[in-house]
Design a protein around this motif. Structure first.
Motif, PDB file in Angstrom:
ATOM      1  N   GLU A   1       1.116  -0.832   0.397  1.00  0.00           N
ATOM      2  CA  GLU A   1       0.298  -0.021  -0.212  1.00  0.00           C
ATOM      3  C   GLU A   1       1.010   1.694  -0.279  1.00  0.00           C
ATOM      4  O   GLU A   1       0.348   2.721  -1.009  1.00  0.00           O
ATOM      5  CB  GLU A   1      -0.393  -0.649   0.987  1.00  0.00           C
ATOM      6  CG  GLU A   1      -1.862  -1.112   1.043  1.00  0.00           C
ATOM      7  CD  GLU A   1      -2.640  -1.348   2.437  1.00  0.00           C
ATOM      8  OE1 GLU A   1      -2.458  -0.696   3.811  1.00  0.00           O
ATOM      9  OE2 GLU A   1      -4.026  -1.725   2.306  1.00  0.00           O
ATOM     10  N   GLN A   2       1.701   0.625   0.519  1.00  0.00           N
ATOM     11  CA  GLN A   2       3.166   2.356   0.436  1.00  0.00           C
ATOM     12  C   GLN A   2       3.753   2.350  -1.108  1.00  0.00           C
ATOM     13  O   GLN A   2       4.709   2.858  -1.042  1.00  0.00           O
ATOM     14  CB  GLN A   2       3.977   1.572   1.696  1.00  0.00           C
ATOM     15  CG  GLN A   2       3.691   2.245   3.015  1.00  0.00           C
ATOM     16  CD  GLN A   2       4.448   1.787   3.835  1.00  0.00           C
ATOM     17  OE1 GLN A   2       5.170   1.275   3.943  1.00  0.00           O
ATOM     18  NE2 GLN A   2       3.899   2.139   5.859  1.00  0.00           N
ATOM     19  N   GLY A   3       3.176   1.614  -1.821  1.00  0.00           N
ATOM     20  CA  GLY A   3       4.107   1.619  -2.895  1.00  0.00           C
ATOM     21  C   GLY A   3       5.092   0.477  -3.444  1.00  0.00           C
ATOM     22  O   GLY A   3       5.758   0.742  -4.547  1.00  0.00           O
ATOM     23  N   LYS A   4       5.428  -0.532  -2.717  1.00  0.00           N
ATOM     24  CA  LYS A   4       6.382  -1.447  -2.511  1.00  0.00           C
ATOM     25  C   LYS A   4       5.832  -2.345  -3.251  1.00  0.00           C
ATOM     26  O   LYS A   4       4.681  -2.706  -2.893  1.00  0.00           O
ATOM     27  CB  LYS A   4       7.340  -1.284  -0.950  1.00  0.00           C
ATOM     28  CG  LYS A   4       7.622   0.222  -0.365  1.00  0.00           C
ATOM     29  CD  LYS A   4       9.058   0.360  -0.982  1.00  0.00           C
ATOM     30  CE  LYS A   4       9.411   1.359  -0.117  1.00  0.00           C
ATOM     31  NZ  LYS A   4      10.890   1.984  -1.121  1.00  0.00           N
ATOM     32  N   GLN A   5       6.642  -2.971  -3.808  1.00  0.00           N
ATOM     33  CA  GLN A   5       7.045  -4.159  -4.509  1.00  0.00           C
ATOM     34  C   GLN A   5       7.114  -5.581  -3.305  1.00  0.00           C
ATOM     35  O   GLN A   5       8.051  -5.484  -3.620  1.00  0.00           O
ATOM     36  CB  GLN A   5       7.502  -4.583  -5.636  1.00  0.00           C
ATOM     37  CG  GLN A   5       5.941  -4.155  -6.978  1.00  0.00           C
ATOM     38  CD  GLN A   5       6.674  -4.120  -8.576  1.00  0.00           C
ATOM     39  OE1 GLN A   5       7.731  -3.457  -8.586  1.00  0.00           O
ATOM     40  NE2 GLN A   5       5.422  -4.927  -9.167  1.00  0.00           N
ATOM     41  N   VAL A   6       6.177  -6.295  -2.556  1.00  0.00           N
ATOM     42  CA  VAL A   6       7.399  -7.011  -1.583  1.00  0.00           C
ATOM     43  C   VAL A   6       6.226  -8.739  -1.636  1.00  0.00           C
ATOM     44  O   VAL A   6       4.534  -8.200  -1.797  1.00  0.00           O
ATOM     45  CB  VAL A   6       6.740  -6.598  -0.540  1.00  0.00           C
ATOM     46  CG1 VAL A   6       7.449  -7.262   0.801  1.00  0.00           C
ATOM     47  CG2 VAL A   6       7.405  -5.320  -0.003  1.00  0.00           C
ATOM     48  N   GLU A   7       6.248  -9.923  -1.541  1.00  0.00           N
ATOM     49  CA  GLU A   7       6.231 -10.876  -1.145  1.00  0.00           C
ATOM     50  C   GLU A   7       6.125 -11.280  -0.172  1.00  0.00           C
ATOM     51  O   GLU A   7       7.935 -11.372   0.154  1.00  0.00           O
ATOM     52  CB  GLU A   7       6.061 -11.163  -2.505  1.00  0.00           C
ATOM     53  CG  GLU A   7       4.877 -13.151  -2.886  1.00  0.00           C
ATOM     54  CD  GLU A   7       5.477 -12.539  -4.108  1.00  0.00           C
ATOM     55  OE1 GLU A   7       4.675 -14.106  -4.954  1.00  0.00           O
ATOM     56  OE2 GLU A   7       6.851 -14.092  -3.879  1.00  0.00           O
ATOM     57  N   VAL A   8       5.549 -11.642   0.492  1.00  0.00           N
ATOM     58  CA  VAL A   8       6.137 -12.658   1.837  1.00  0.00           C
ATOM     59  C   VAL A   8       5.447 -14.199   2.287  1.00  0.00           C
ATOM     60  O   VAL A   8       4.236 -14.482   1.911  1.00  0.00           O
ATOM     61  CB  VAL A   8       5.523 -12.305   3.039  1.00  0.00           C
ATOM     62  CG1 VAL A   8       6.107 -12.979   4.873  1.00  0.00           C
ATOM     63  CG2 VAL A   8       5.932 -10.859   3.193  1.00  0.00           C
ATOM     64  N   ILE A   9       6.248 -15.229   1.909  1.00  0.00           N
ATOM     65  CA  ILE A   9       6.064 -16.532   2.238  1.00  0.00           C
ATOM     66  C   ILE A   9       6.307 -16.895   3.415  1.00  0.00           C
ATOM     67  O   ILE A   9       6.822 -16.431   4.380  1.00  0.00           O
ATOM     68  CB  ILE A   9       6.918 -17.163   1.467  1.00  0.00           C
ATOM     69  CG1 ILE A   9       7.286 -16.661  -0.003  1.00  0.00           C
ATOM     70  CG2 ILE A   9       6.518 -18.807   1.581  1.00  0.00           C
ATOM     71  CD1 ILE A   9       7.766 -17.755  -1.326  1.00  0.00           C
TER      72      ILE A   9
END
Length: 359
Positions: A150-158
């Motif tokens: 939502e802050q504009g970062k592209q993050v994926e958490v497993i």
């Protein structure tokens, strides 16, 4: 009431034999008959209750059978494609879904190939990371993923957490299952009981049920217990209540951390750091307040923090953050003291803030 005969006529006198109309004495056969009716009624009611509970699919309190499978190296691992549900402490009328993906993570299906421009994170740890006390989207890693995106970062958490794991088991699980997903960062949540689990076997799986490791030496007893847990809601709840009463009434003795336990934990943390550093993967260690605020826990966390500082490992000491929260007592479940949804939300915000300085 019973009336013994002094001379003859059997042990019990029948109603009306030389007694006033207000007195009554039953024969042995009548007692057996009445007792049989009572016991039979209890059995019938028990069977009816089990049928009702099965048809209403009453959720488990705790980890359901077949969530895990036995493993020679790590003692047990999540069961791929498992689906089950457990008791919801916040909303008893609902339940918590426990689903494993096809690779044995409590997560959605994840492609091996990382999307371009995505910063991929794997969280490892025990029941605070797994966890079986809330739905997946409420876990701190998933909340942090949503917050940062939502802050504009592209993050994926497993989510690579497994309930009951120590540091060594989490590391081994990461090597076996997690590394093929090419993570950019690993977040390890340390809790005080990890140190015992690094030098001793705590759990295994017998008959589909995760049990204390010593049950492995009692296969027949373990099989009976497993059968009861899988097939009887009433007996399982009875075991749970008895266990809770024993824990609440027994004298709590503060465990002493041995040099061996801490030395092994220090060794594993250093190995984990070296392993990831060689592959240019970042490591962030989360030091979280223990389930019981005792001097032993605080001293242990200070020791772990010292190791992290000496090894220049990035860490987030949540004790410092928690001390500023007036609501910290409401961040854990009252029944089992694990972090609740609010606790995971606060941790996710802290991690997201910390990660701003890392990448």
């Amino acid at each position: 009431m019973f009336h013994r005969e002094g001379q003859k006529g059997g042990i019990f006198k029948r109603f009306g034999e030389g007694k006033s109309s207000g007195e009554y004495a039953m024969t042995g056969k009548e007692w057996v008959k009445r007792l049989s009716i009572v016991l039979g009624s209890i059995v019938i009611l028990g069977v009816l209750a089990e049928v009702v509970l099965h048809f209403t699919v009453m959720p488990y309190y705790g980890i359901p059978p077949y969530t895990f499978v036995a493993d020679d190296e790590i003692d047990y691992v999540p069961n791929p494609d498992f689906e089950g549900r457990v008791f919801n402490q916040e909303h008893p009328e609902k339940w918590i879904e426990i689903k494993m993906n096809s690779d044995g993570f409590r997560d959605r299906e994840i492609p091996l190939e990382k999307p371009e421009g995505v910063f991929r994170v794997i969280t490892i740890g025990d029941s605070e990371t797994f966890p079986d006390t809330m739905n997946l989207e409420e876990q701190y890693g998933k909340v942090m993923e949503k917050t940062m995106n939502e802050q504009g970062k592209q993050v994926e958490v497993i989510n690579g957490g497994v309930s009951g794991y120590g540091t060594r088991q989490s590391f081994n699980f990461l090597k076996r299952k997690g590394m093929k997903y090419n993570p950019d960062m690993v977040i390890y949540m340390f809790v005080p009981n990890d140190v015992q689990e690094n030098v001793e076997h705590r759990y295994t799986v017998v008959g589909g049920l995760r049990v204390n490791y010593e049950w492995k030496e009692k296969p027949r007893s373990a099989a009976i217990r497993s059968f009861v847990y899988k097939n009887s809601y009433i007996m399982r709840e009875g075991y749970r209540i008895i266990g809770a009463v024993k824990r609440s009434t027994s004298e709590k003795k503060e465990k002493v951390i041995s040099e061996e336990e801490f030395a092994e934990t220090e060794k594993v943390v250093k190995e984990l750091n070296s392993f990831l550093k060689e592959r240019k993967i970042k490591l962030l260690v989360i030091i979280t307040p223990g389930k019981e605020e005792v001097k032993r826990d605080e001293a242990l966390k200070d020791m772990v923090r010292k190791v992290l500082e000496e090894e220049s490992i990035e860490f987030l000491d949540l004790r410092e953050e928690y001390d500023t929260l007036e609501e910290k007592r409401s961040l854990r479940w009252q029944q089992d003291s694990h972090l609740n949804q609010k606790g995971h939300q606060i941790i996710a915000e802290m991690i997201a803030k910390k990660m701003q300085t890392i990448f």
